[in-house]
Design a protein around this motif. Structure first.
Motif, short mmCIF file in Angstrom:
data_model
loop_
_atom_site.label_atom_id
_atom_site.label_comp_id
_atom_site.label_asym_id
_atom_site.label_seq_id
_atom_site.Cartn_x
_atom_site.Cartn_y
_atom_site.Cartn_z
N LEU A 95 0.83 -1.21 0.00
CA LEU A 95 0.00 0.00 0.00
C LEU A 95 0.86 1.26 0.00
O LEU A 95 0.49 2.28 -0.59
CB LEU A 95 -0.94 -0.01 1.20
CG LEU A 95 -2.05 -1.07 1.16
CD1 LEU A 95 -2.83 -1.06 2.47
CD2 LEU A 95 -2.97 -0.86 -0.02
N LEU A 107 -7.82 6.30 -7.39
CA LEU A 107 -8.73 5.38 -6.69
C LEU A 107 -9.94 6.09 -6.11
O LEU A 107 -10.80 5.45 -5.48
CB LEU A 107 -7.98 4.64 -5.58
CG LEU A 107 -6.74 3.85 -6.01
CD1 LEU A 107 -6.16 3.10 -4.80
CD2 LEU A 107 -7.06 2.88 -7.13
N ALA A 112 -14.48 -0.20 -1.84
CA ALA A 112 -13.43 -1.07 -1.31
C ALA A 112 -13.84 -1.62 0.05
O ALA A 112 -14.57 -0.97 0.81
CB ALA A 112 -12.12 -0.31 -1.18
N VAL A 114 -12.48 -4.76 3.30
CA VAL A 114 -11.36 -5.49 3.89
C VAL A 114 -11.89 -6.71 4.63
O VAL A 114 -12.92 -6.64 5.30
CB VAL A 114 -10.57 -4.61 4.88
CG1 VAL A 114 -9.33 -5.35 5.37
CG2 VAL A 114 -10.19 -3.27 4.26
N ILE A 133 -8.72 0.94 7.15
CA ILE A 133 -9.66 1.87 6.51
C ILE A 133 -9.06 3.26 6.26
O ILE A 133 -9.34 3.87 5.21
CB ILE A 133 -10.96 1.95 7.32
CG1 ILE A 133 -11.76 0.64 7.11
CG2 ILE A 133 -11.80 3.15 6.95
CD1 ILE A 133 -12.99 0.51 7.98
N THR A 135 -6.23 4.16 5.16
CA THR A 135 -5.54 4.15 3.87
C THR A 135 -6.55 4.26 2.74
O THR A 135 -6.35 5.02 1.77
CB THR A 135 -4.70 2.88 3.71
OG1 THR A 135 -3.71 2.84 4.75
CG2 THR A 135 -4.00 2.85 2.36
N LEU A 136 -7.64 3.52 2.84
CA LEU A 136 -8.68 3.58 1.81
C LEU A 136 -9.29 4.98 1.74
O LEU A 136 -9.55 5.50 0.65
CB LEU A 136 -9.77 2.55 2.09
CG LEU A 136 -9.32 1.09 2.27
CD1 LEU A 136 -10.53 0.18 2.50
CD2 LEU A 136 -8.50 0.62 1.08
N HIS A 139 -7.20 7.52 0.02
CA HIS A 139 -7.30 7.35 -1.42
C HIS A 139 -8.66 7.80 -1.96
O HIS A 139 -8.88 7.75 -3.18
CB HIS A 139 -7.06 5.90 -1.81
CG HIS A 139 -5.62 5.55 -2.04
ND1 HIS A 139 -4.87 6.09 -3.06
CD2 HIS A 139 -4.77 4.71 -1.38
CE1 HIS A 139 -3.64 5.60 -3.04
NE2 HIS A 139 -3.55 4.77 -2.02
N MET A 141 -11.59 6.37 -1.36
CA MET A 141 -12.43 5.24 -1.69
C MET A 141 -13.69 5.19 -0.82
O MET A 141 -13.76 5.84 0.22
CB MET A 141 -11.63 3.94 -1.56
CG MET A 141 -10.37 3.94 -2.40
SD MET A 141 -9.48 2.37 -2.38
CE MET A 141 -10.45 1.47 -3.58
N VAL A 143 -15.88 2.99 1.49
CA VAL A 143 -15.67 1.79 2.29
C VAL A 143 -16.96 0.98 2.42
O VAL A 143 -18.01 1.53 2.76
CB VAL A 143 -15.12 2.15 3.68
CG1 VAL A 143 -14.96 0.89 4.54
CG2 VAL A 143 -13.78 2.87 3.55
#
Length: 203
Positions: A95, A107, A112, A114, A133, A135-136, A139, A141, A143
């Motif tokens: 990542l 992104l 996304a 996990v 989360i 990190t997402l 980006h 994204m 969740v």
């Protein structure tokens, strides 16, 4: 619509979950799913001492994940074992290589989720997903977790993984426990849910 299941699995528990997720996502009309493994960072001699070399070799035919593959996917489902309540170092290093995607906003808007695995029932499954989360979110994204419409996470009749944050499995302290039927149902549900939301976002 392509869902990429991006995972790291040292002993095969997360791989079993990832395969189930890919099969379930591909059952959604108009959706294809692909497995992508995160690159290993440990040398073979270390994996051999950990009893993980055979499992690593068994995954050699699965394509490696790359930042470009993440950008090409319409949605992403990440799978990682728990390490002290966090994702594995292998997943973290991968990542950390996606800064170029972040700079481009590549992104943003992608759905996304996990899923994870731990050795014990309270081995940090929820904290692993919760610390993944951010990190997402950085980006941009969207969740997607495991909603309570998956009734399998509400029972107390058996020891089982899974939470609203995402599917999970319990490997046992010696790794001998394989994902249960209910845990596999959980990751299948999450994968289908992710695919349906990704389709709605695309529309």
């Amino acid at each position: 619509m392509n869902i990429a299941i991006v995972y790291y699995s040292m002993y095969g528990h997360v791989l079993t979950m990832a395969r189930a997720a890919a099969e379930a996502a591909a059952q959604v009309p108009g959706v294809t799913a692909s497995l992508l493994r995160v690159p290993e960072t440990l040398p073979e001699e270390v994996l051999a001492k950990m009893g993980a070399l055979d499992a690593a070799k068994a995954q050699s035919d699965i394509p490696l994940a790359t930042p470009e593959a993440l950008a090409a996917a319409d949605a992403l489902l990440f799978g990682t074992p728990t390490r002290f309540g966090n994702m594995t170092g292998q997943m973290r290093q991968f990542l950390d290589s996606t800064g170029g995607l972040w700079a481009k906003g590549a992104l943003i808007g992608k759905a996304a989720g996990v899923f994870t695995s731990s050795a014990t029932q309270h081995g940090g499954q929820e904290s692993t997903i919760l610390t993944f989360i951010p990190t997402l979110m950085h980006h941009g994204m969207v969740v997607v977790g495991l909603p309570y419409s998956f009734a399998g996470q509400t029972g107390v009749d058996e020891v089982v993984g899974g939470s609203p944050y995402g599917a999970s499995t319990i490997a046992g302290s010696d790794g001998s426990r394989t994902p249960s039927a209910r845990e596999l149902d959980g990751v299948r549900f999450q994968a289908r849910h992710l695919a349906e939301i990704a389709k709605k976002l695309a529309a």
